[in-house]
Write an enzyme that holds these catalytic residues in place. Sequence first.
Site, short mmCIF file in Angstrom:
data_model
loop_
_atom_site.label_atom_id
_atom_site.label_comp_id
_atom_site.label_asym_id
_atom_site.label_seq_id
_atom_site.Cartn_x
_atom_site.Cartn_y
_atom_site.Cartn_z
CB THR A 134 -0.93 -0.01 1.23
OG1 THR A 134 -1.72 -1.20 1.20
CG2 THR A 134 -1.86 1.19 1.24
CB THR A 175 1.64 -4.32 6.82
OG1 THR A 175 0.32 -4.68 6.42
CG2 THR A 175 1.87 -2.84 6.58
CG ASP A 176 -0.84 -9.02 5.27
OD1 ASP A 176 -1.16 -8.22 6.17
OD2 ASP A 176 -1.63 -9.40 4.39
CE LYS A 221 -0.98 -6.38 9.51
NZ LYS A 221 -1.28 -6.44 8.07
#
Length: 437
Positions: A101, A177-178, A254
């Site tokens: 993103t 981010t995952d 995360k």
Amino acid sequence: MSYKKLAKSFLDSANVSIGDTVKVEKEEVFYEGILLDRSEDADDEYIVLKLDSGYNLGINILNAKIELIKKGEKPKIQYDSLEIEKNSNKMDISIISTGGTVSSIIDYKTGAVHPAFTADDLLRANPELLDLANYEVKALYNILSENMRPEYWIEAANSIANEISDGAEGVVVAHGTDTMHYTSAALSFIIDTPVPIVVTGAQRSSDRPSTDAYLNLFNSVGAAKSDIADVTVCMHEGLDDNYCNLHKGTKVRKMHTSRRDTFRSINSEPIARLKDSKIVKINSNITYNKRNSKELNLMDDLESKTAIIKSFPGIQSEIIDYHIDKGYKGMVIEGTGLGHTPDYMIDSIKRANEENIAVVMTSQCIYGKINMNVYSTGRKLINANVISGRDMIPEVAYVKLCWALGQSDDLKEVEKIMNTNIAGELSEKSSLKHFLN
């Protein structure tokens, strides 16, 4: 335009195109916004509007009416090139995009989102960055981070090393981010770096009012200019837009699917806190390598035939046997509590050891460290030559085992590597103050 059949006829009836401002009436409710494009396989009965709030809304067009309010500007196929001279008083920072993103920008005239793969795109989206540094921006991948693979970590590490060799005084890696914490751990083991390497991303896309893309990127550039020459992760500290935290690349995870402050230091604390692209606080309890204290060095051999296996009630030992039979070279077990599996699995674990397959024990508890000396099952696992992962989270232990097996195929040497603190992944003590409140 991706609208076809019913949706296209509906839009054509009012001479509406993508990028136009329209008003849609549906069951006596009015919606006004910019018509956005949509995916090719989207439901033909829906259109998508960007509202003034910044959020996107899908509207079922059955029994709806549409009115053109204002024609929008046509999307540009290509922007004119920016001509920006290097400023000798500013540091040279490289930004490498792997996708995600944070690597996209929004054209608010048309609603189109496209990757910020060039310096021109990136600086148009974030012009304030020009005040901070000179930039080289390169696209390595354009993938969703769940598609990351060990071989991509090797390519990323080599790309970063090339940038440093070419004079980059800091590197920012834009990443989804995952699996960001897998990549930050991998880079931590693969690269000895003389300059900061900062991994960053975004939880919210840049077309949303709550986006975290700008703040994370802005502060990541600040971290890349700092004296902290480790691989780190820079992300939102809280739910507001004030601070970012700089986490050690092997001590971060995360922790939430959508919150902007999802990344937390585990069994540790953040190295530093940033605001307005400047470090405002450095944690004196956390050690880090300083700029130019190391020579650039790559150790980029990895063993991809490595697995994580989660222990659970009812797990069968055949899971271990399957990985042995499929030729895996290493397994990380995400055990229960202090590092346990059912005792009926121990024979299969012994078989793995006999076939020169490294087995590392971690805990699914995330916080704290394992201790296989406390209970009888743990002592049996020790006797089966299971390697302690100590306080490493399972993901970091997995990445480190991939790397350790790339350095040696001798189990004794692999065990030595796993028990050696390479990049701050192991802590001597586990403190309750690190537990997430």
